[in-house]
Motif scaffolding. Structure first.
Motif, PDB file in Angstrom:
ATOM      1  N   ARG A 101      -5.390   0.728 -12.843  1.00 28.10           N
ATOM      2  CA  ARG A 101      -5.782  -0.673 -12.699  1.00 28.10           C
ATOM      3  C   ARG A 101      -7.115  -1.012 -13.348  1.00 28.10           C
ATOM      4  NH1 ARG A 101      -3.992  -1.186  -6.426  1.00 28.10           N
ATOM      5  NH2 ARG A 101      -4.779   0.959  -6.502  1.00 28.10           N
ATOM      6  N   GLU A 131       2.078   2.241  -3.432  1.00 25.90           N
ATOM      7  CA  GLU A 131       1.050   2.736  -4.354  1.00 25.90           C
ATOM      8  C   GLU A 131       0.735   4.210  -4.145  1.00 25.90           C
ATOM      9  OE1 GLU A 131      -2.372   0.312  -3.884  1.00 25.90           O
ATOM     10  OE2 GLU A 131      -1.403  -1.517  -4.625  1.00 25.90           O
ATOM     11  N   LYS A 132       1.032   4.738  -2.974  1.00 24.70           N
ATOM     12  CA  LYS A 132       0.653   6.116  -2.651  1.00 24.70           C
ATOM     13  C   LYS A 132       1.326   7.112  -3.592  1.00 24.70           C
ATOM     14  CE  LYS A 132      -0.499   5.472   2.223  1.00 24.70           C
ATOM     15  NZ  LYS A 132      -0.141   5.795   3.623  1.00 24.70           N
ATOM     16  N   ASP A 164       0.827  -1.204   0.000  1.00 24.14           N
ATOM     17  CA  ASP A 164       0.000   0.000   0.000  1.00 24.14           C
ATOM     18  C   ASP A 164       0.863   1.256   0.000  1.00 24.14           C
ATOM     19  OD1 ASP A 164      -2.245  -1.580   0.024  1.00 24.14           O
ATOM     20  OD2 ASP A 164      -2.546  -1.451   2.206  1.00 24.14           O
ATOM     21  N   GLY A 172       3.015   5.054 -12.033  1.00 17.80           N
ATOM     22  CA  GLY A 172       1.674   4.490 -12.001  1.00 17.80           C
ATOM     23  C   GLY A 172       1.625   3.130 -11.346  1.00 17.80           C
ATOM     24  N   VAL A 173       0.420   2.612 -11.224  1.00 15.83           N
ATOM     25  CA  VAL A 173       0.201   1.246 -10.793  1.00 15.83           C
ATOM     26  C   VAL A 173      -0.822   0.638 -11.745  1.00 15.83           C
ATOM     27  CG1 VAL A 173      -1.512   1.978  -9.073  1.00 15.83           C
ATOM     28  CG2 VAL A 173      -0.472  -0.290  -8.890  1.00 15.83           C
ATOM     29  N   ARG A 196       0.735   7.559  -6.732  1.00 17.08           N
ATOM     30  CA  ARG A 196       0.836   7.101  -8.117  1.00 17.08           C
ATOM     31  C   ARG A 196      -0.508   7.204  -8.827  1.00 17.08           C
ATOM     32  NH1 ARG A 196       5.166   3.637  -9.659  1.00 17.08           N
ATOM     33  NH2 ARG A 196       6.788   3.582  -8.038  1.00 17.08           N
ATOM     34  N   ARG A 197      -0.448   7.371 -10.174  1.00 17.60           N
ATOM     35  CA  ARG A 197      -1.661   7.305 -10.984  1.00 17.60           C
ATOM     36  C   ARG A 197      -2.163   5.871 -10.987  1.00 17.60           C
ATOM     37  NH1 ARG A 197      -2.121  10.693 -15.505  1.00 17.60           N
ATOM     38  NH2 ARG A 197      -3.763   9.256 -16.218  1.00 17.60           N
ATOM     39  N   ASP A 198      -3.455   5.721 -10.817  1.00 14.90           N
ATOM     40  CA  ASP A 198      -4.042   4.385 -10.746  1.00 14.90           C
ATOM     41  C   ASP A 198      -4.641   4.020 -12.107  1.00 14.90           C
ATOM     42  OD1 ASP A 198      -5.334   2.028 -10.196  1.00 14.90           O
ATOM     43  OD2 ASP A 198      -6.142   2.713  -8.271  1.00 14.90           O
ATOM     44  N   ASP A 240      -1.214  -6.558  -9.183  1.00 17.62           N
ATOM     45  CA  ASP A 240      -0.804  -5.154  -9.166  1.00 17.62           C
ATOM     46  C   ASP A 240       0.697  -5.055  -9.391  1.00 17.62           C
ATOM     47  OD1 ASP A 240      -3.401  -4.643  -8.555  1.00 17.62           O
ATOM     48  OD2 ASP A 240      -3.050  -3.963  -6.493  1.00 17.62           O
ATOM     49  N   ARG A 300      -2.721  -3.205 -13.502  1.00 12.21           N
ATOM     50  CA  ARG A 300      -3.064  -4.628 -13.343  1.00 12.21           C
ATOM     51  C   ARG A 300      -3.406  -5.145 -14.739  1.00 12.21           C
ATOM     52  NH1 ARG A 300      -7.715  -5.237  -9.555  1.00 12.21           N
ATOM     53  NH2 ARG A 300      -6.168  -4.701  -7.965  1.00 12.21           N
TER      54      ARG A 300
END
Length: 658
Positions: free
Chosen positions: A206, A199-200, A196, A314-315, A202-204, A290, A317
């Protein structure tokens, strides 16, 4: 005697004191007996050798008695002793640097016959060292002194065993296999899943329809794509594995990565730049999990012009791990391929349809600006159990390959321009203008076809040349034109990419397997996180990364080519005496290189042609006034012999009578 005289004159770091002029600048026509020459020893494997002068002058002959302990590959200072033959004769005065420290080859009971052709057989010192039997493929350390001797340090297997032969190449090129304990320890501490905390900020991405497209046997996925069609154009997302998040600067992992420089790919194995836990695990953009990414988001108008871009952390999936064949089948409208994609996500096929449209636009635009497309087919070697070579064939280049390539090119150019215009320290992929002497040589060859390119060509001159060719000569001219170009390399200066007709270019898209990509990811992240005085922090680093990466790339390519040649020769061992149609792929004073349809290349020695064939260097042909052989000619050959990594052909009897 000469070495004593050399010492009396005084040395400075092993070199004569005096002007550089006295040492290196005499050209081949003005060298005199007594002149000093610096250069590299090129062995013959037969005792004698040649000195390749570092000033570019003509080679000098070195008799076996005048080597004084120097061996193939050594950087030396020599003294001219005669001018009777060629560029003259010389004797070695001092070895400045020993570049070959080990010999890999077959133990004959007395010495090791090197696979490095210039080295010949090196006598074995039997005191100490590892015991070997006659016929073993071994590694031996070269000992100081004259005559040159070696001590066996490792037995790889029996002569002719494919796996032992591949290990011989790995040892010969000093490629790294195992990772040091400090690297293994550091890698073990890296989490297997994205946290977690990572991920903070970052552009999501997923929820986007993101997929990877790779070969069927690929295990590491460092790029993923997504395309959205908009009313006024397209939005392209290129997501690249965020390796720099895990490989921190100047850690054991980082130091090992820069020393390796690149992953090395053989038909039966990969020597990865990073440990498998990273390359196939947390850094790999695997389906359904992820993963952290460095993302380049590009907006294009309806004609393929880029109108805006964003580079961010970014992150993602991935929705599907796709293959080139699968995507190609979808483009062909095959129901089963479409059904499989729909099972993953019903939005995948529409996304790929938009991707195909955008790729076609980008290809057309790149061709219009003069990008050079040689389209030379690569070969594929199929391996079975215990190193058996099952097949050698040309690999088909599909539209799906070109689509992914086009999107990676777009990202590489966009990232390079972004940082070049900001004058940031960076590692660029540079392909400079072809040198004049190579262009002149190309034009000498093209004259036979009534073609030419300007002395100072632009990329579009090469592109027009390739487009104008008849299919019967296209392959041959492609090869000669490609050889006339400069070698692409890494540099801290943005000097453009001639072949792509690109003003800005870098390698951004493969940080799992290439260190330059990892290096610039680190710089990009520094800028994105508000880092200051990047020049001070990264100025020296980008120079070091550029030099080392270029060196390691060259070594990797040579080793890969050596293993490919070796395996192709293995494939031809049971085909001696068989007849094939081949194409002349190279012409030298020693004979003709000929390539079969499956990409196997062999040589027809000039002495087997008979009737006084002579080499015409300007026109790149072998002729005798009655018949001439040029690149691109179709010939009928018979497989004559196979020796380690070399295949020998002779002209078929019917061909000889023509």
């Amino acid at each position: 005697m000469y070495r004593n005289n050399f010492r009396k004159q005084g040395t400075n770091g092993g070199k004569p004191v005096g002007k550089k002029d006295d040492f290196n600048k005499r050209n081949k026509s003005s060298r005199r007996v007594g002149d000093y020459v610096e250069g590299k020893v090129q062995g013959s494997g037969k005792g004698f050798a040649f000195l390749i002068p570092s000033d570019g002058g003509e080679d000098l002959f070195i008799a076996a008695r005048d080597l004084f302990g120097a061996i193939h590959g050594d950087d030396v200072v020599a003294k001219v002793t005669g001018t009777r033959r060629g560029g003259g004769e010389c004797e070695v005065l001092k070895v400045l640097k020993r570049n070959v420290t080990d010999v890999v080859g077959v133990f004959d009971g007395f010495g090791v016959g090197s696979i490095e052709r210039g080295l010949g057989t090196v006598k074995v010192e039997f005191t100490g060292g590892v015991k070997a039997q006659k016929g073993d493929k071994v590694v031996a350390k070269i000992m100081d002194g004259s005559p040159v001797r070696c001590k066996i340090t490792e037995v790889l297997g029996k002569e002719g065993d494919t796996l032992a032969d591949i290990m011989g190449v790995i040892r010969s090129y000093k490629l790294r296999e195992d990772f040091p304990a400090a690297v293994i320890k550091e890698t073990a501490a890296i989490p297997d899943e994205v946290t977690d905390a990572e991920e903070k900020g970052r552009r999501d991405f997923r929820d986007d329809i993101v997929v990877t497209v790779d070969g069927a046997t690929s295990k590491d996925f460092d790029d993923a794509i997504s395309v959205v069609k908009k009313p006024n154009g397209y939005r392209l997302f290129v997501h690249i594995a965020d390796v720099a998040e895990y490989v921190k600067e100047n850690t054991p992992l980082d130091r090992e990565a820069i020393e390796r420089g690149t992953s090395v790919y053989f038909a039966d194995r990969v020597l990865p730049m990073l440990p498998e836990k990273l390359s196939n695990g947390i850094c790999s953009l695997n389906e359904g999990v992820d993963r952290l990414a460095m993302s380049c988001v590009m907006d294009f108008d309806g004609e393929g012009n880029i109108v805006s871009h964003e580079i961010c952390e970014g992150v993602i999936r991935s929705k599907a791990r796709m293959t080139y064949d699968w995507v190609e089948s979808i483009f062909a409208g095959e129901d089963e391929a479409i059904r499989r994609a729909d099972e993953k996500n019903v939005a995948i096929v529409p996304m790929l349809t938009a991707a195909k449209e955008l790729a076609e636009l980008l290809m057309k635009k790149r061709a219009a600006r003069g990008s050079v497309e040689f389209d030379i087919e690569e070969s594929e070697i199929v391996m079975g159990e215990n190193g058996k070579v099952l097949d050698v064939r040309k690999r088909a280049r599909l539209f799906s390959h070109k689509l992914i390539e086009e999107f990676m090119l777009a990202a590489n150019e966009t990232v390079a321009e972004h940082f070049a215009t900001r004058k940031a320290p960076f590692v660029y992929r540079v392909h400079e203008v072809p040198p004049l002497e190579k262009v002149e040589s190309l034009n000498d060859y093209l004259a036979a076809f009534g073609l030419s390119v300007p002395d100072k060509p632009a990329p579009e001159d090469y592109a027009r040349l390739i487009e104008s060719l008849d299919e019967s000569v296209k392959g041959a001219v492609n090869r000669v034109a490609l050889r006339s170009m400069s070698k692409a390399e890494y540099k801290p200066e943005c000097l453009g990419h001639f072949g792509l007709a690109a003003e800005y270019y870098c390698h951004f898209t493969s940080p799992i397997r290439r260190y330059p990509d990892l290096a610039i990811h680190r710089i990009i992240k520094y800028f994105l996180r508000g880092g200051a005085d990047a020049k001070k922090k990264f100025g020296a680093f980008v120079s070091e990364a550029s030099v080392k990466s270029s060196e390691r790339e060259k070594i990797a390519e040579e080793a890969e080519r050596k293993v490919d040649d070796l395996l192709k020769a293995k494939f031809m061992q049971d085909k001696i005496g068989e007849k094939y149609t081949a194409v002349v792929s190279g012409v030298t004073e020693w004979g003709l290189f000929c390539e079969l349809d499956n990409s196997v290349e062999g040589m027809i020695r000039v002495e087997t042609l008979g009737n006084n064939f002579k080499y015409d260097e300007k026109r790149m042909l072998l002729g005798n006034g009655v018949r001439a052989f040029r690149m691109g000619d179709s010939v009928k050959i018979r497989v004559e012999a196979v020796n380690y990594d070399r295949v020998s052909f002779v002209l078929d009897e019917d061909e000889s009578k023509r």
